[in-house]
Write a protein that holds these residues in place. Structure first.
Motif, mmCIF file in Angstrom:
data_model
loop_
_atom_site.group_PDB
_atom_site.id
_atom_site.type_symbol
_atom_site.label_atom_id
_atom_site.label_comp_id
_atom_site.label_asym_id
_atom_site.label_seq_id
_atom_site.Cartn_x
_atom_site.Cartn_y
_atom_site.Cartn_z
ATOM 1 N N VAL A 71 -15.702 -51.521 -17.564
ATOM 2 C CA VAL A 71 -15.823 -49.941 -18.244
ATOM 3 C C VAL A 71 -14.458 -49.487 -18.159
ATOM 4 O O VAL A 71 -13.921 -49.276 -17.231
ATOM 5 N N ASP A 72 -13.805 -49.056 -19.277
ATOM 6 C CA ASP A 72 -12.523 -48.241 -19.170
ATOM 7 C C ASP A 72 -13.145 -46.733 -19.343
ATOM 8 O O ASP A 72 -13.220 -46.336 -20.063
ATOM 9 N N LEU A 73 -13.064 -46.174 -18.013
ATOM 10 C CA LEU A 73 -13.634 -44.925 -17.835
ATOM 11 C C LEU A 73 -12.690 -43.634 -18.631
ATOM 12 O O LEU A 73 -12.963 -42.704 -18.997
ATOM 13 N N ALA A 74 -11.345 -43.939 -18.635
ATOM 14 C CA ALA A 74 -10.456 -43.119 -19.463
ATOM 15 C C ALA A 74 -10.961 -43.042 -20.916
ATOM 16 O O ALA A 74 -10.871 -41.963 -21.107
ATOM 17 N N ALA A 75 -11.005 -44.100 -21.410
ATOM 18 C CA ALA A 75 -11.235 -44.230 -22.929
ATOM 19 C C ALA A 75 -12.833 -43.745 -22.960
ATOM 20 O O ALA A 75 -13.199 -42.980 -23.888
ATOM 21 N N GLU A 76 -13.604 -44.006 -22.196
ATOM 22 C CA GLU A 76 -14.981 -43.376 -22.016
ATOM 23 C C GLU A 76 -14.871 -41.791 -22.262
ATOM 24 O O GLU A 76 -15.703 -41.300 -22.988
ATOM 25 N N ALA A 77 -14.175 -41.277 -21.296
ATOM 26 C CA ALA A 77 -14.033 -39.716 -21.152
ATOM 27 C C ALA A 77 -13.396 -39.297 -22.336
ATOM 28 O O ALA A 77 -14.008 -38.327 -23.017
ATOM 29 N N ILE A 78 -12.587 -40.157 -23.010
ATOM 30 C CA ILE A 78 -12.049 -39.547 -24.384
ATOM 31 C C ILE A 78 -13.051 -39.462 -25.389
ATOM 32 O O ILE A 78 -12.975 -38.666 -26.120
#
Length: 382
Positions: free
Chosen positions: A180-187
């Motif tokens: 899971v790419d949390l930075a991309a998920e946060a965006i």
């Protein structure tokens, strides 16, 4: 057939609708998960015309079935509506309600982040656990406690947008681990929030995330070593993402309701806009740090400002600004080392770099600071 990502994007709206109708959070979340399993079984052969409406109906039935079958929960049957008639369902307000629920002030930051990823992001407990490098059982307990904490929360007053934004920024700063790419998920989640809330700070956070994310590929080498901003290959920055972030920021700033995320994004934009290190407008960056300090009164902001002052007005000025701060601040020693090196005091700088390495919170940061200390020691031996 609806894609998995699209199916996951429906979760917060469906969950929010169930909560609004009277289901407590934990029971609603279980019902939505059961409905998703049913959808994966049924939809390949019989796809619905209205996927969200289908999920709302299925999840509500699952909730009612669970409520009626549990003697201890029968009192709640008097508090919930009967199954609504099929038809179009609203979702935006319910999704926003879910954002505020997951960022409720009664939750710890760690629990708020986990619950947001589970309920709003639609991630599995395993995915969240892997992203935070903890056992799945540990994350399951954390999420369960969080759900119990908010089970009785009522939304009779507006939620705090600032709390929601801080939770999303915590998610973003976790970056990437596991699958899971949390930075991309946060965006993605902040974009979703921005569609429902016309607030300049939501736009400011989205712009800040995009501007930081645009530099991501240049921040770390293939072997995992950190690359300081001044040494990054700017040709690897995502110029399209930078342009989009700056456009969002400019629209937010034009509303003349400055907040801390807009100010941070303005600083990030000035870094991103410079074609070379030498072209960085440090004078403007100091001015934005001054604005940010007024908004937050944060010692960490003042620490970063000392670096900017050192670049704009010289190392001695930066050291003078640094001297006003507490040495126990995170990264104080690293900043002191950098400014002393710029001032030509390599002996003091090497000592501070070594001290900063011992205090580093990550292996990558420790290794970087250790290399800096070794570099200066090598120069001193010549």
């Amino acid at each position: 057939m609806i894609a998995a990502d699209e199916l996951r994007s429906l979760i917060p709206a469906v969950l929010g609708i169930l909560v609004r109708r009277g289901a407590d959070f934990a029971a609603a979340e279980d019902a939505v998960q059961d409905a998703l399993i049913e959808a994966l079984r049924v939809w390949p052969a019989d796809p619905p015309r209205d996927p969200k409406g289908w999920l709302v109906t299925a999840a509500w039935r699952k909730f009612l079935d669970a409520t009626r079958s549990d003697t201890a929960r029968r009192r709640r049957e008097d508090q919930v509506e009967d199954e609504p008639a099929p038809g179009p369902v609203s979702g935006l307000d319910d999704t926003l309600r879910l954002y505020f629920l997951c960022a409720h002030p009664s939750l710890t930051p760690a629990s708020a982040v986990a619950l947001t990823l589970r309920a709003v992001g639609g991630l599995t407990t395993r995915q969240i656990a892997e992203a935070y490098l903890v056992p799945e059982a540990t994350m399951a307990q954390r999420i369960s406690r969080a759900k119990r904490t908010v089970a009785g929360v009522r939304f009779d007053q507006p939620g705090d947008v600032g709390t929601v934004l801080r939770v999303l920024y915590l998610v973003f700063n976790e970056g990437y681990s596991g699958d899971v790419d949390l930075a991309a998920e946060a965006i993605r989640l902040t974009r979703q929030l921005a569609t429902g809330i016309d607030h300049p700070e939501v736009a400011g956070l989205l712009a800040l995330m995009m501007l930081h994310h645009a530099r991501r590929d240049a921040r770390i080498t293939a072997d995992g070593s950190l690359v300081p901003l001044a040494e990054q290959d700017r040709s690897r920055w995502d110029t399209g993402l930078i342009a989009a972030g700056i456009e969002i920021l400019q629209a937010a700033l034009a509303r003349d309701r400055l907040g801390e995320f807009q100010a941070q994004a303005a600083i990030a934009a000035l870094h991103a806009d410079a074609q070379t290190v030498a072209e960085t407008d440090w004078v403007q960056i100091v001015e934005w740090y001054d604005e940010l300090a007024k908004l937050t009164d944060s010692p960490v902001v003042r620490l970063n400002r000392a670096v900017a002052v050192g670049e704009a007005d010289g190392a001695r000025a930066g050291l003078a600004a640094l001297a006003e701060l507490d040495e126990s601040l995170p990264r104080y020693t690293a900043v002191a080392a950098y400014l002393h090196e710029r001032d030509g005091d390599l002996v003091t700088a090497a000592r501070w770099y070594a001290e900063a390495a011992r205090k580093a919170s990550t292996i990558a940061e420790r290794d970087h600071l250790t290399r800096q200390a070794a570099r200066l020691h090598a120069r001193l031996r010549r």
